[in-house]
Design an enzyme around this catalytic site. Structure first.
Site, short mmCIF file in Angstrom:
data_model
loop_
_atom_site.label_atom_id
_atom_site.label_comp_id
_atom_site.label_asym_id
_atom_site.label_seq_id
_atom_site.Cartn_x
_atom_site.Cartn_y
_atom_site.Cartn_z
N ASP A 293 0.72 -3.23 4.86
CA ASP A 293 0.57 -3.39 6.29
C ASP A 293 0.42 -2.05 6.97
O ASP A 293 0.38 -1.00 6.33
CB ASP A 293 1.78 -4.15 6.86
CG ASP A 293 1.35 -5.14 7.94
OD1 ASP A 293 0.52 -4.77 8.77
OD2 ASP A 293 1.87 -6.26 7.93
N HIS B 134 -1.72 0.99 5.71
CA HIS B 134 -2.94 0.53 6.36
C HIS B 134 -3.26 1.32 7.62
O HIS B 134 -4.09 0.90 8.42
CB HIS B 134 -2.82 -0.96 6.71
CG HIS B 134 -3.03 -1.86 5.54
ND1 HIS B 134 -3.23 -3.22 5.65
CD2 HIS B 134 -3.09 -1.60 4.20
CE1 HIS B 134 -3.39 -3.75 4.44
NE2 HIS B 134 -3.29 -2.79 3.55
#
Length: 384
Positions: free
Chosen positions: A184, A207
């Site tokens: 994430d 990310h």
């Protein structure tokens, strides 16, 4: 920079939600050093610069010590409830209040939901260390994307010179053994957020830094007045990103990414209005969150993907007011970098590498792809 502030405020009719997604990622902050690739050795670490004042703060009703609420600070005892109790008291006080995490101690905090609204401004002073559980099983039955989850809070400041350690080693070990990789964002700014400042941050792997996702399930979202300044991203799957779902509504506006250094980052600059985090294909829909007045200034480094700049905007609600200045994103693989634009309107100033692909005439051009070859002078490496 002397302080790191995650400051958020909004009108009384809206709430602010800022997620510190640190349980998977490697983040490190420092107030007095220049980001370098050597910082990759810091795993899941967020270090907060010193607050502006070095004076000793005396105990008062406006300074709450987590130890007074039963926190042990030994790095073993679960101090989650003490932390939450301190927050609830601070949130209920009608005058500006500080919660102190004192230096020299380590506080183990399990996933917590830190909710507003509060009666006044709250400052979380982290002078010591906050750590997440080492075992990901602590998230069983919970949302694994949330650890310290702030939402519905106006005028929140986080500072203090301490450390927030997401203990991400076990997360990465487990994800590497799985066929499904679902990491994430290092930092995600989600719906109903405004006046956010993120300063002096190092992120990787993960990310990257994201606005969104916004507009999921045809919802209305808004994010405005966000500034990310002085960041270093290394080996992330995205760099600085805005992501929205088809069918949503609302807006993402007045957002600036400045002074960002990237090392081997995939998709360094990206606006994706066709975001689809689903096992099934997402339906094509005409409604879209409006994306406007977004700037990318002084962003340099190397791209792990050929496409270093991607603006994939909505046909029916094109991106407007995009701005690029002093961009140098060279390939880490020694080949080429390029920019991609779809329904994107904007302008650029100074050196932009790869070149901007906005419309260059009054006639709106929906798609243009520009390719820029490797500069032999730099040998495919960024000059920083």
């Amino acid at each position: 920079m002397k302080t790191l502030r995650f400051c958020s405020s909004s009108s009384s009719s809206s709430s602010t939600c800022l997620i510190l997604l640190l349980h998977i990622f490697s983040l490190f902050l420092s107030s007095n050093t220049t980001p370098t690739t050597d910082r990759e050795k810091f795993d899941s670490l967020l270090r907060l610069p010193q607050s502006g004042s070095t004076r000793t703060r005396h105990r008062s009703k406006r300074v709450l010590f987590v130890g007074d609420f039963g926190a042990k600070g030994d790095g073993i005892t679960d101090d989650s409830q003490a932390f939450k109790n301190a927050w609830e008291v601070a949130c209920s006080i009608p005058t500006r209040t500080r919660i102190l995490i004192p230096s020299g101690r380590t506080y183990l905090i399990h996933p917590v939901d830190i909710a507003g609204p509060c009666r006044s401004k709250v400052t979380l002073m982290i002078s010591g260390t906050i750590i997440a559980p080492i075992n990901p099983d602590a998230w069983i039955g919970l949302n694994r994307r949330k650890w310290l989850y702030f939402h519905g809070v106006n005028h929140l400041t986080i500072e203090g010179g301490g450390t927030v350690d997401g203990m991400g080693q076990e997360w990465w070990a487990r994800s590497s053994m799985s066929t499904c990789s679902n990491g994430d964002d290092c930092i995600s700014i989600v719906s109903n957020s405004s006046r956010i400042r993120i300063v002096n941050i190092v992120c990787g792997p993960g990310h990257g830094i994201s606005i969104g996702s916004l507009g999921k399930s045809n919802s209305w979202s808004h994010v405005r007045d966000v500034a990310v300044d002085a960041a270093f991203l290394s080996n992330t799957e995205n760099g600085v990103r805005i992501k929205t779902w088809q069918g949503g509504s609302g807006f993402a506006s007045n957002i600036a990414f400045r002074n960002v250094v990237m090392d081997n980052v995939s998709n360094p600059i990206i606006i994706d209005q066709y975001y689809c985090d689903s096992q099934l294909p997402c339906l094509n829909q005409t409604l879209a969150v409006k994306v406007e007045n977004i700037s990318f200034i002084h962003i340099k480094g190397t791209s792990a993907t050929d496409e270093a700049i991607r603006f994939a905007c909505s046909d029916d609600s094109p991106c407007e007011g995009l701005y690029l200045e002093d961009i140098q994103l060279l390939p880490s693989n020694g080949e080429i970098t390029r920019s991609f634009c779809w329904a994107a309107q904007g302008s650029s100033l100074g050196s932009v590498d790869p070149p901007a692909c906005f419309s260059d005439s009054e006639e709106f051009i929906k798609q243009k792809v520009l390719i820029h070859p490797v500069s032999l002078e730099y040998g495919g490496k960024a000059i920083l």
